[in-house]
Design a protein around this motif. Structure first.
Motif, PDB file in Angstrom:
ATOM      1  N   LYS A 203     -15.042  12.336 -17.196  1.00  0.00           N
ATOM      2  CA  LYS A 203     -15.006  12.257 -16.318  1.00  0.00           C
ATOM      3  C   LYS A 203     -13.984  11.222 -16.038  1.00  0.00           C
ATOM      4  N   ILE A 204     -12.671  12.252 -15.694  1.00  0.00           N
ATOM      5  CA  ILE A 204     -11.455  11.872 -15.089  1.00  0.00           C
ATOM      6  C   ILE A 204     -11.419  11.464 -13.448  1.00  0.00           C
ATOM      7  N   PRO A 205     -10.717  10.612 -13.114  1.00  0.00           N
ATOM      8  CA  PRO A 205     -10.694  10.808 -11.405  1.00  0.00           C
ATOM      9  C   PRO A 205     -10.684  11.920 -11.456  1.00  0.00           C
ATOM     10  N   ALA A 206     -10.874  12.152 -10.152  1.00  0.00           N
ATOM     11  CA  ALA A 206     -10.794  13.141  -9.235  1.00  0.00           C
ATOM     12  C   ALA A 206      -9.700  13.172  -7.842  1.00  0.00           C
ATOM     13  N   ILE A 207      -9.154  13.246  -6.928  1.00  0.00           N
ATOM     14  CA  ILE A 207      -8.678  13.168  -5.518  1.00  0.00           C
ATOM     15  C   ILE A 207      -9.332  12.690  -4.987  1.00  0.00           C
ATOM     16  N   SER A 208     -10.982  12.678  -4.949  1.00  0.00           N
ATOM     17  CA  SER A 208     -11.940  12.224  -3.992  1.00  0.00           C
ATOM     18  C   SER A 208     -12.216  10.585  -4.584  1.00  0.00           C
ATOM     19  N   ASP A 209     -11.658  10.440  -5.965  1.00  0.00           N
ATOM     20  CA  ASP A 209     -12.110   8.628  -6.946  1.00  0.00           C
ATOM     21  C   ASP A 209     -10.634   8.065  -6.049  1.00  0.00           C
ATOM     22  N   THR A 210      -9.692   8.521  -5.124  1.00  0.00           N
ATOM     23  CA  THR A 210      -8.547   8.090  -4.716  1.00  0.00           C
ATOM     24  C   THR A 210      -8.988   7.155  -3.789  1.00  0.00           C
ATOM     25  N   PRO A 211      -8.427   6.250  -3.306  1.00  0.00           N
ATOM     26  CA  PRO A 211      -8.530   5.508  -1.872  1.00  0.00           C
ATOM     27  C   PRO A 211      -7.659   6.083  -1.050  1.00  0.00           C
ATOM     28  N   SER A 212      -8.457   6.250  -0.065  1.00  0.00           N
ATOM     29  CA  SER A 212      -7.990   6.890   1.395  1.00  0.00           C
ATOM     30  C   SER A 212      -6.737   6.098   1.840  1.00  0.00           C
ATOM     31  N   ASP A 213      -6.666   4.528   1.597  1.00  0.00           N
ATOM     32  CA  ASP A 213      -5.771   3.889   2.198  1.00  0.00           C
ATOM     33  C   ASP A 213      -4.727   2.971   1.131  1.00  0.00           C
ATOM     34  N   PHE A 214      -3.886   3.384   0.605  1.00  0.00           N
ATOM     35  CA  PHE A 214      -3.649   3.409  -0.384  1.00  0.00           C
ATOM     36  C   PHE A 214      -1.852   3.011  -0.274  1.00  0.00           C
ATOM     37  N   ARG A 215      -1.278   2.032  -0.548  1.00  0.00           N
ATOM     38  CA  ARG A 215      -0.218   1.793  -0.293  1.00  0.00           C
ATOM     39  C   ARG A 215       0.385   1.104  -1.006  1.00  0.00           C
ATOM     40  N   VAL A 216       1.554   1.685  -1.673  1.00  0.00           N
ATOM     41  CA  VAL A 216       2.610   0.806  -3.257  1.00  0.00           C
ATOM     42  C   VAL A 216       4.471   0.967  -2.451  1.00  0.00           C
ATOM     43  N   ASP A 217       4.525  -0.511  -2.934  1.00  0.00           N
ATOM     44  CA  ASP A 217       5.682  -0.804  -2.437  1.00  0.00           C
ATOM     45  C   ASP A 217       6.994  -1.169  -3.265  1.00  0.00           C
ATOM     46  N   LEU A 218       8.332  -1.119  -3.604  1.00  0.00           N
ATOM     47  CA  LEU A 218       8.774  -1.618  -4.796  1.00  0.00           C
ATOM     48  C   LEU A 218       9.058  -2.648  -4.257  1.00  0.00           C
TER      49      LEU A 218
END
Length: 785
Positions: A702-717
């Motif tokens: 089982k690889i991660p599915a889209i449902s495994d991604t966090p609903s609140d996902f914040r990425v900054d550079l």
């Protein structure tokens, strides 16, 4: 800049940038050069190439036991099977029979014995893929079974190694541990990982009229494929051309392990004098190709009452499978990264390269670094629970600093170190302290559901640890209409390398990036290339392409000075024009003038990484040109009755220096994090007691599915922080380092589990941390609390 997933506002910002990219383009977002083709299905992969006239299809007969001598082989039924045109064994190889990439040990076909289930013993060429696969199952092979080594512990007990053990050391760790106020010991089993690229291993070989071979290979290392095909065929390298336009994912799995299938296709093509395509089915691919190395690591640490480490011994034991492949360098990198972001004053790190009777494990994003980092992150959590402190406090007190706290256990000085500032910034922007207090209160009030949070850093060294691989070449042509052709040694596997290098060339000439066309990576255009790996694709090939562009640009400036009697300061390139004194020409117009003036509009470029060196005899040196850094905060929720869990929120702050393309960099960070999370949570490799891989298809792995991604996902550079080293436009590598940010999810799960004991105990949690393992860890907390 925020994540593409995060908010509507940031999406608009990136979309506006994508729309506005024009001349040059470095530092601005531009979508992947093949993005439209990817989503429309027009992008051609090796498997999509039209069948060649007379093309045959290959399959390999595989070992059915993990270790044994081959007593007899009866291939008569295989040869008589429908559609079969040719059958070969190792006796039919005209040249080299060993295709080990660094050290010997990888026979192209089994020689007298087998060392793992799935090892190729013979190969077949037939008129269709299905007929070839059916035919190989008709072989009758008798074995004399030999004892098989199937666990790391068994390999250590028998001293079964593919390469000798190696130790890196600084100071007297044993004395420092003994004299420390507190001591702890622990061990962890770190699972492997299937590459699960969307496009499997595939190669097509076509014989040429001069006795050579053209090979279309889904490979991260076309030059190695060229070399090995030439060697097995016993022909010169200049008779072999390898072409790779794009891969449908690689992640390291196509660095060395694309070569066997290219070699077998070429051998069959050589025998039949017809094109041969070798495509592995998904189940065969999973059984016959290597994974991320599973590791079994342990530590013994001494620390003071503040939690600062005084001395530590770490042992990393890599499960290498049956052959060396790249394991020597992979275990080295696990050792190099056993410190992660922390200063280990007195340290001894030992690495064992364990030989087992399984498929030979190979490169995978991070190349051993993630497995090395896991141990020290476990140490941080264990110290925190022992002292009753927040793990973040322990991490911060052990970070690399300045002066007497900035030298690694392999004696490289950690320069330009801003990790403390990066963590402090993320701690504030993620509201870590307020969330920590809220989560603690939640756990007091809730018996069945528990939350956890963790902030973990990453410090990852950038460069191949084998020095000679840190070089690259490029080829640039300018045509008389002003368009530019670019070719370099890097391969495109979806990561946007072609896009970034095209932006670099466009930047040099200040032209629209869409006028730069990048062609397939080919060994007859740019020779002797290094693999696209080690996060160095843009660093190396970008610099080489820049060098080629600068050479042509210098010629154009010299021509302008001579023709228009101006000095160099009066010649400039701007907005697809060349300004010469008071005159202004379109780039295409000026290129036409240069052509009429007999100016060469083609050049090669070359680059080699400076400063790097490492003396393995002393365990000292500077194996890395610079370090890429970042940090992540993950928050999870677990169900203590079932072990099920959910990732609620992720905050990432990552340093890419001066970003060449923020949209691509953020996409790489997001993808790497999710892949790292999958490695540590859902992706479980299972072998049975006979050494057969059971998790050999998407139903059992089982690889991660889209449902495994966090609903609140914040990425900054990290903003406005160019690389202090002279990399291409002061950027930093982004391919591998964010993968290790996924460790924050594992640490957050441990935090939630620890709350069951009121944070008094540090749970044992091997990876992948499946719901079953989480449940077992929760039960252990209840029993010991």
């Amino acid at each position: 800049m925020r994540s593409l997933i995060n908010t509507k506002h940031s999406n608009e910002n990136i979309n506006n940038e994508l729309a506005s990219v024009g001349q040059g383009g470095v530092g601005r977002s531009k979508k992947h050069e093949s993005a439209d083709k990817h989503v429309s299905g027009e992008a051609l992969y090796i498997d999509d190439r039209p069948s060649l006239r007379g093309q045959l299809h290959a399959a390999a007969g595989q070992s059915t036991i993990a270790h044994g001598l081959i007593k007899s082989i009866d291939l008569s039924a295989v040869k008589a099977a429908e559609g079969v045109v040719a059958v070969i064994t190792v006796e039919d190889v005209p040249g080299h029979t060993d295709i080990g990439p660094v050290f010997p040990g990888d026979p192209v076909l089994a020689i007298g014995k087998v060392d793992y289930i799935g090892q190729p013993i013979f190969a077949v060429a037939a008129t269709s893929h299905d007929l070839a696969r059916r035919a190989v199952k008709l072989a009758k092979i008798e074995y004399e079974a030999l004892p098989a080594v199937l666990t790391v512990k068994d390999a250590l007990a028998k001293q079964s190694f593919v390469r000798p053990p190696f130790t890196m050391k600084r100071g007297d760790s044993a004395t420092a541990i003994e004299q420390a106020t507190h001591q702890l010991s622990g061990e962890i089993s770190v699972g492997g990982q299937e590459h699960f690229y969307l496009e499997g291993q595939v190669s097509t070989a076509e014989p040429t009229e001069d006795g050579g071979m053209t090979v279309f290979s889904s490979s991260q290392h076309p030059s190695e494929v060229q070399k090995l095909v030439a060697e097995v065929l016993d022909i010169p390298l200049n008779k072999v051309i390898v072409d790779t336009r794009r891969m449908g994912g690689g992640f390291g799995g196509k660095e060395t392990q694309a070569a066997p299938w290219a070699c077998l296709a070429a051998l069959l093509s050589n025998v039949t004098k017809r094109p041969v395509k070798f495509k592995l089915s998904r189940s065969d691919d999973m059984c016959m190709t290597g994974k991320r190395h599973p590791f079994e690591n342990n530590y013994h640490v001494g620390f003071d009452s503040d939690g600062q480490i005084k001395g530590i011994n770490i042992e990393v034991n890599g499960n290498c499978g049956y052959s060396p492949d790249l394991s020597d360098a992979i275990v080295d990198r696990a050792m190099f990264h056993s410190d992660n972001a922390y200063f280990l004053d007195q340290a001894t790190v030992t690495g064992n390269r364990c030989k087992l009777n399984t498929v030979s494990h190979t490169a995978y994003r991070g190349f051993g670094g993630p497995q090395g980092m896991m141990t020290i992150e476990m140490v941080m959590d264990d110290i925190a629970r022992h002292l009753g402190k927040d793990p973040l406090e322990i991490r911060k007190i052990n970070l690399y600093g300045k002066d007497d706290r900035n030298v690694t256990h392999y004696h490289q000085t950690v320069e330009h170190n801003k990790m403390a500032e990066l963590i402090s910034s993320l701690e504030q922007s993620s509201d870590y302290q307020a969330r920590r207090a809220s989560i603690s209160q939640f756990n007091i009030e809730n018996t069945l559901l528990k939350k956890g949070i963790a902030l973990t850093p990453v410090k990852f060294g950038i460069s191949f640890t084998v020095q000679h691989l840190n070089q690259a070449g490029a080829l640039v042509h300018i045509y008389t209409d002003g368009t530019i052709h670019l070719n370099h040694g890097g391969t495109e596997m979806g990561q946007g390398l072609y896009t970034k290098v095209a932006q670099i060339v466009a930047e040099e000439f200040q032209v629209d990036v869409d006028t730069v066309g990048v062609s397939a990576t080919r060994t007859d255009k740019v020779p002797n290339t290094s693999p696209t790996a080690a996060s160095s694709g843009t660093d190396l090939n970008g610099k080489a392409a820049q060098a080629a562009a600068k050479t042509i640009k210098a010629r154009l400036i010299e021509f302008a000075c001579e023709k228009y009697n101006v000095n160099q300061a009066e010649v400039s390139f701007k907005e697809s024009h060349v300004i010469v004194g008071q005159d202004k020409f379109s780039f295409a117009e000026f290129v036409q003038q240069a052509y009429m003036g007999r100016v060469s509009l083609s050049s090669t470029g070359f680059y080699k990484t400076p400063k790097i060196h490492f003396d393995r005899a002393t365990g000292k040196g500077r194996p890395f040109f610079y370090y890429s850094t970042g940090a992540a905060v993950s928050e999870v929720l677990i169900d203590t009755l079932t072990g099920e869990y959910k990732l609620l929120r992720v905050d990432i702050l990552h340093d890419v220096g001066h970003s060449l393309n923020p949209a691509i960099d953020i996409g790489q960070i997001e993808g790497a994090f999710i892949q790292g999370m999958g490695w540590l949570t859902t992706e479980e490799l299972v072998w049975n007691e006979q050494g057969r891989l059971l998790s050999n298809n998407p139903a059992t792995y089982k690889i991660p599915a889209i449902s495994d991604t966090p609903s609140d996902f914040r990425v900054d550079l990290v903003p406005d922080d160019p690389n202090r080293e002279q990399t291409i436009y002061n950027s930093k590598a982004v391919g591998e380092p964010p993968f290790m940010l996924g460790i924050s999810v594992w640490s957050a799960l441990k935090d939630a589990i620890s709350s069951v004991s009121d944070y008094k105990l540090s749970p044992d949690l091997d990876t992948p941390a499946t719901p079953e393992r989480v449940l077992w860890a929760v039960e252990a907390m209840k029993d010991n609390a």
